[in-house]
Design a protein around this motif. Structure first.
Motif, mmCIF file in Angstrom:
data_model
loop_
_atom_site.group_PDB
_atom_site.id
_atom_site.type_symbol
_atom_site.label_atom_id
_atom_site.label_comp_id
_atom_site.label_asym_id
_atom_site.label_seq_id
_atom_site.Cartn_x
_atom_site.Cartn_y
_atom_site.Cartn_z
ATOM 1 N N UNK A 1 0.844 -1.176 0.000
ATOM 2 C CA UNK A 1 0.000 0.000 0.000
ATOM 3 C C UNK A 1 0.890 1.241 0.000
ATOM 4 N N UNK A 2 0.498 2.200 -0.813
ATOM 5 C CA UNK A 2 1.304 3.407 -0.986
ATOM 6 C C UNK A 2 1.129 4.360 0.187
ATOM 7 N N UNK A 3 2.206 5.056 0.497
ATOM 8 C CA UNK A 3 2.156 6.040 1.564
ATOM 9 C C UNK A 3 1.628 7.382 1.063
ATOM 10 N N UNK A 4 1.456 8.327 1.994
ATOM 11 C CA UNK A 4 0.912 9.639 1.629
ATOM 12 C C UNK A 4 1.764 10.388 0.596
ATOM 13 N N UNK A 5 3.080 10.264 0.700
ATOM 14 C CA UNK A 5 3.962 10.944 -0.256
ATOM 15 C C UNK A 5 3.756 10.404 -1.665
ATOM 16 N N UNK A 6 3.670 9.087 -1.800
ATOM 17 C CA UNK A 6 3.479 8.480 -3.124
ATOM 18 C C UNK A 6 2.102 8.832 -3.672
ATOM 19 N N UNK A 7 1.077 8.814 -2.823
ATOM 20 C CA UNK A 7 -0.275 9.184 -3.282
ATOM 21 C C UNK A 7 -0.318 10.635 -3.735
ATOM 22 N N UNK A 8 0.377 11.503 -3.019
ATOM 23 C CA UNK A 8 0.435 12.916 -3.416
ATOM 24 C C UNK A 8 1.163 13.055 -4.756
ATOM 25 N N UNK A 9 2.204 12.274 -4.954
ATOM 26 C CA UNK A 9 2.945 12.312 -6.217
ATOM 27 C C UNK A 9 2.049 11.861 -7.370
ATOM 28 N N UNK A 10 1.230 10.861 -7.135
ATOM 29 C CA UNK A 10 0.305 10.377 -8.173
ATOM 30 C C UNK A 10 -0.757 11.433 -8.454
ATOM 31 N N UNK A 11 -1.229 12.092 -7.421
ATOM 32 C CA UNK A 11 -2.206 13.181 -7.624
ATOM 33 C C UNK A 11 -1.616 14.270 -8.506
#
Length: 120
Positions: A1-11
């Motif tokens: 599961x991706x962390x907040x930093x990776x999810x923000x990067x995808x956004x």
């Protein structure tokens, strides 16, 4: 599961893809801008969107192509405006994704817009 930093990067990558859908975009380029490895970027992107980055981009281009075709634009103009290499590339991709050609889609939309003539 991706962390907040990776999810923000995808956004951030999704925002870039929404704005620049007609531009040439590569997964390595998007990953580099996101500060992630290409493999991790692709995995997190799929986890967040349900699609691979290229599939998401093509879906966005097809969505835009449908809108332009519905407005009466020619398939050649639509191909140029939505980032396809040429009309043939648009036609192949559009047919593979929707089951019909851009011209058939445009005819169908146009037919729906015409009022039906009453039976004599």
């Amino acid at each position: 599961m991706a962390g907040p930093r990776a999810r923000a990067a995808i956004s951030g990558a999704l925002r870039r893809m929404v704005r620049g859908y007609a531009q040439p975009l590569s997964v390595p380029e998007l990953a580099r801008e996101a500060g992630l490895s290409t493999a991790y970027f692709a995995a997190v992107f799929r986890e967040e969107t349900g699609l691979a980055p290229h599939d998401w981009l093509i879906a966005r281009r097809i969505e835009k192509a449908k809108a332009l075709l519905a407005q009466g634009e020619s398939p050649a103009a639509v191909a140029a405006a939505t980032g396809f290499a040429d009309q043939a590339h648009l036609t192949r991709t559009f047919r593979a994704r929707t089951g019909e050609t851009p011209a058939a889609f445009a005819r169908k939309v146009k037919a729906r817009e015409r009022p039906e003539k009453p039976a004599s």
